[in-house]
Design a protein around this motif. Structure first.
Motif, mmCIF file in Angstrom:
data_model
loop_
_atom_site.group_PDB
_atom_site.id
_atom_site.type_symbol
_atom_site.label_atom_id
_atom_site.label_comp_id
_atom_site.label_asym_id
_atom_site.label_seq_id
_atom_site.Cartn_x
_atom_site.Cartn_y
_atom_site.Cartn_z
ATOM 1 N N ALA A 102 108.739 20.854 5.990
ATOM 2 C CA ALA A 102 108.703 21.175 4.451
ATOM 3 C C ALA A 102 108.612 22.690 4.331
ATOM 4 O O ALA A 102 109.293 23.097 3.261
ATOM 5 N N LEU A 103 107.723 23.375 5.049
ATOM 6 C CA LEU A 103 107.578 24.726 4.908
ATOM 7 C C LEU A 103 109.047 25.592 4.906
ATOM 8 O O LEU A 103 109.403 26.392 4.205
ATOM 9 N N CYS B 84 112.140 24.210 4.678
ATOM 10 C CA CYS B 84 112.790 23.844 3.345
ATOM 11 C C CYS B 84 112.811 24.822 2.345
ATOM 12 O O CYS B 84 113.352 25.284 1.609
ATOM 13 N N LEU B 85 111.257 24.925 1.982
ATOM 14 C CA LEU B 85 110.696 25.799 0.866
ATOM 15 C C LEU B 85 111.057 27.082 1.030
ATOM 16 O O LEU B 85 111.477 27.893 0.338
ATOM 17 N N THR C 48 114.877 27.556 0.500
ATOM 18 C CA THR C 48 114.953 27.482 -0.919
ATOM 19 C C THR C 48 114.659 28.853 -1.730
ATOM 20 O O THR C 48 115.534 29.423 -2.609
ATOM 21 N N GLY C 49 113.449 29.299 -1.399
ATOM 22 C CA GLY C 49 113.179 30.584 -2.207
ATOM 23 C C GLY C 49 113.916 31.759 -1.803
ATOM 24 O O GLY C 49 114.240 32.676 -2.696
#
Length: 137
Positions: free
Chosen positions: A38-39, A41-42, A45-46
């Protein structure tokens, strides 16, 4: 910047991202494979959103290093998550399903991108924007 400068900045960023590789396994062990996936992917994205507001050489280097490291961190996290969640007999099926879904998504995305680009220059701009926001998921 011209294309050669952007390419050089992306290459330098890729080289910097390699330095984080050996630490990825340690992070997966410390925070867990699901949180690490999840990290990553975040972060991607950022970083892709940050690409929209940059105009300097060093910024491309920094952001591309984050994008490439986080992409490279996702795959071992994903594999560790499958190992943690599935029995030995189910792993091959889940690995195959993940690869199949990714391949189908890339194929459909490429076909749709071709149609959009063929519609004109505004379509090409849309493809670049969506591709950078969703690349290699």
């Amino acid at each position: 910047m011209n294309v050669a400068q952007v390419g050089l900045a992306l290459s330098i960023g890729a080289g910097i991202a390699l330095l984080g590789g050996p630490h990825t396994g340690t992070l997966i062990d410390r925070i867990g494979p699901g949180k690490m996936a999840a990290l990553s992917c975040l972060l991607r994205t950022g970083a892709f959103l940050a690409y929209l507001g940059i105009d300097q050489f060093w910024q491309i280097i920094a952001i591309s290093a984050v994008v490439i490291w986080s992409d490279n961190a996702f795959w071992p996290s994903d594999s560790a998550m499958i190992i943690a969640l599935c029995g030995r007999e189910q792993r091959a099926r889940w690995y195959a399903l993940g690869r199949t879904v990714r391949s189908v998504g890339m194929g459909l995305g490429a076909a749709l991108s071709g149609v959009i680009v063929a519609s004109g220059s505004d379509g090409a701009r849309m493809v670049v924007l969506f591709t950078t926001a969703n690349e290699k998921r």
